[in-house]
Enzyme design. Sequence first.
Site, PDB file in Angstrom:
ATOM      1  NE  ARG A  83       6.876  -1.385  -2.899  1.00 21.79           N
ATOM      2  CZ  ARG A  83       7.992  -1.825  -2.471  1.00 21.79           C
ATOM      3  NH1 ARG A  83       8.877  -1.755  -3.148  1.00 21.79           N
ATOM      4  NH2 ARG A  83       8.046  -2.010  -0.984  1.00 21.79           N
ATOM      5  CG  MET A 130     -11.398  -6.291  -9.431  1.00 24.30           C
ATOM      6  SD  MET A 130     -12.208  -7.889  -9.411  1.00 24.30           S
ATOM      7  CE  MET A 130     -10.841  -9.282  -9.506  1.00 24.30           C
ATOM      8  NE  ARG A 168      -5.784  -6.200  -1.902  1.00 23.87           N
ATOM      9  CZ  ARG A 168      -6.183  -5.464  -2.789  1.00 23.87           C
ATOM     10  NH1 ARG A 168      -5.691  -5.043  -4.003  1.00 23.87           N
ATOM     11  NH2 ARG A 168      -7.388  -4.727  -2.581  1.00 23.87           N
ATOM     12  CB  CYS A 216      -4.909  -1.148 -10.530  1.00 25.73           C
ATOM     13  SG  CYS A 216      -5.675  -2.799 -10.529  1.00 25.73           S
TER      14      CYS A 216
HETATM   15  P1  IMP Z   1      -5.600   4.595  -6.001  1.00 31.93           P
HETATM   16  O1  IMP Z   1      -5.853   5.387  -4.822  1.00 31.93           O
HETATM   17  O2  IMP Z   1      -6.236   4.892  -7.362  1.00 31.93           O
HETATM   18  O3  IMP Z   1      -4.032   4.873  -6.275  1.00 31.93           O
HETATM   19  O4  IMP Z   1      -5.896   3.167  -5.732  1.00 31.93           O
HETATM   20  C1  IMP Z   1      -5.472   2.474  -4.322  1.00 31.93           C
HETATM   21  C2  IMP Z   1      -6.048   1.038  -4.282  1.00 31.93           C
HETATM   22  O5  IMP Z   1      -5.469   0.325  -5.508  1.00 31.93           O
HETATM   23  C3  IMP Z   1      -5.540   0.560  -3.355  1.00 31.93           C
HETATM   24  O6  IMP Z   1      -6.373   0.763  -2.094  1.00 31.93           O
HETATM   25  C4  IMP Z   1      -5.932  -1.218  -3.610  1.00 31.93           C
HETATM   26  O7  IMP Z   1      -7.258  -1.379  -3.754  1.00 31.93           O
HETATM   27  C5  IMP Z   1      -5.747  -0.855  -5.143  1.00 31.93           C
HETATM   28  N1  IMP Z   1      -4.297  -1.702  -5.316  1.00 31.93           N
HETATM   29  C6  IMP Z   1      -3.080  -1.673  -4.606  1.00 31.93           C
HETATM   30  N2  IMP Z   1      -2.068  -2.222  -5.229  1.00 31.93           N
HETATM   31  C7  IMP Z   1      -2.505  -2.683  -6.404  1.00 31.93           C
HETATM   32  C8  IMP Z   1      -2.083  -3.533  -7.373  1.00 31.93           C
HETATM   33  O8  IMP Z   1      -0.755  -3.918  -7.193  1.00 31.93           O
HETATM   34  N3  IMP Z   1      -2.879  -4.082  -8.386  1.00 31.93           N
HETATM   35  C9  IMP Z   1      -4.082  -3.620  -8.679  1.00 31.93           C
HETATM   36  N4  IMP Z   1      -4.759  -2.702  -7.429  1.00 31.93           N
HETATM   37  C10 IMP Z   1      -4.009  -2.387  -6.409  1.00 31.93           C
END
Ligand code: IMP
Length: 529
Positions: A425, A338, A450, A344
């Site tokens: 995004r 989270m 979501r 995020c």
């Molecule tokens: P990353 O691999 O660090 O880019 O994170 C990807 C993860 O971020 C996804 O699998 C989601 O759980 C989370 N996520 C996706 N979109 C959002 C957003 O707009 N806000 C917060 N978390 C997000």
Amino acid sequence: MVHQDEIKINGFLDPKTAAQYLKDHEIPDGLSAEEVFDSRINGGLTYNDFLILPGYVDFPASEASLESRITRNIVINTPFMSSPMDTVTETEMAINMALLGGVGVIHNNCTIEEQAEMVRKVKKFENGFITDPVCLTPTHNVADVHRIKQQFGYSGIPITEDGQLYSKLLGIVTARDIQFHEDDKTLLKDVMTTDLVVAREGITLEEANQILRSSKKGKLPIVNSRGELVALLARSDLLKNLNFPLASKTADSKQLICAAAIGTRSDDKLRLEKLVDAGLDIVILDSSQGNSIYQVEMIKYIKQTYGNQIDIIAGNVVTREQAATLIEAGADALRVGMGSGSICITQEVMAVGRPQGTAVYKVSQFAHRFGIPVIADGGIQNVGHITKALALGASAVMMGGLLAGTTESPGEYFYHEGKRLKKYRGMGSLDAMEYGSNKNEKIGNAATQRYFSERDVVKVAQGVAGAVVDKGSVRKFVPYLITGLQHGLQDIGANSLSSLREAVRVGKVRFEVRTAAAQVEGGVHGLYS
Ligand code: IMP
């Protein structure tokens, strides 16, 4: 009595007693995971805040097994999943992740039909026997073949009496048959090949493959005693089978494993029905805060309606309390994270979340007691983060940003200041929400679901939109991640993911907290260029 290890030679202990001495006199070097993740002492930790101490290497890296149980009923060979985001996982990504041993999770920021179609394409992609091939009749024309080729990518189409399966097989039309036909209106009965090599129903996959090999044909129709078409075998699948030994497939149908995300509203029940019809294996309840009555009710509904037909990954959670609710409701796995995602801003905007290392460790250790696997979602920036997430107890990592710039992610490349980029995004970004609502007025937008409550009028973004650099194809990138992870396991001295997790649990694998200066030391530094 003098201990063996205390016998001195020239004033020093006997070198041959070093290991025994350590056992008798010293406490193990470094800290156990439990000590490192004691929040009262170290606060919440991210992947960069700690290191794993090296162990003893007694096996080649290539022998480290990455097999992992990612839900109660599904085991895969590569512990990687791609995020359900509209700039990360659609058909192409899901197919390739599964071929490479992982799983792609198809996003739901689209209509029900679009999402179901993506799932269907993944499930149809690589079959042992294709049990529902698209067929045509002799009175269809060349234009129909082009249309199917464009839609599904197939080139060999069986021609049956009434254009259906379980109808008399009359011929087959391949790319070669229509190559020189400029007139799209030519009927298929005038171009189809009727000199067919076929196999009888009941033949094993191995025998059928053998016939395909020796006949040198592209497709092998399987017929019953009445000459009706019952299935099809494709030479291209045979080649793909050889090239992807790790592929994630279901044991019975040999189809690729496919996952997809849904929300928790009542229309998501209809969405799920269509996804299950399309062959879905795993459903992800996509929510940034999964500890809710909505997820509990949805989990119960899915279990009642579909039993063990599909596995549920619930979440997201970051605490044991959140995990307990969903485990009790019947989740088959949990998604953890989270505010750690690269796009995020949840932690800043909502003031809630947890550093990802701590979240993964705390939830994994708790869920393990109930046999529930954990997916470490978000914040994975490099191979080292993958090794760390898995050491902390996760069964797989879920990646968004790391896979977003690959050839298989949706979207077009563009150039900016000489760099080749692709858009990436957050699903909670205004950009994604607006896209979703334009597409999907009637049923509501998945990204909005979501990150917002139904009645929110003013939208508060929890994510941002940006771009990431071109990373080439996942067919090269995922093998790089696999090899990197295997080397990490070798350095730690664990020859499988399960032995790694167990060694961490019993305190055999040791850790060190990484100070800010240590982080600088661990990165590239001191170079002129
Ligand atoms: P990353 O691999 O660090 O880019 O994170 C990807 C993860 O971020 C996804 O699998 C989601 O759980 C989370 N996520 C996706 N979109 C959002 C957003 O707009 N806000 C917060 N978390 C997000």
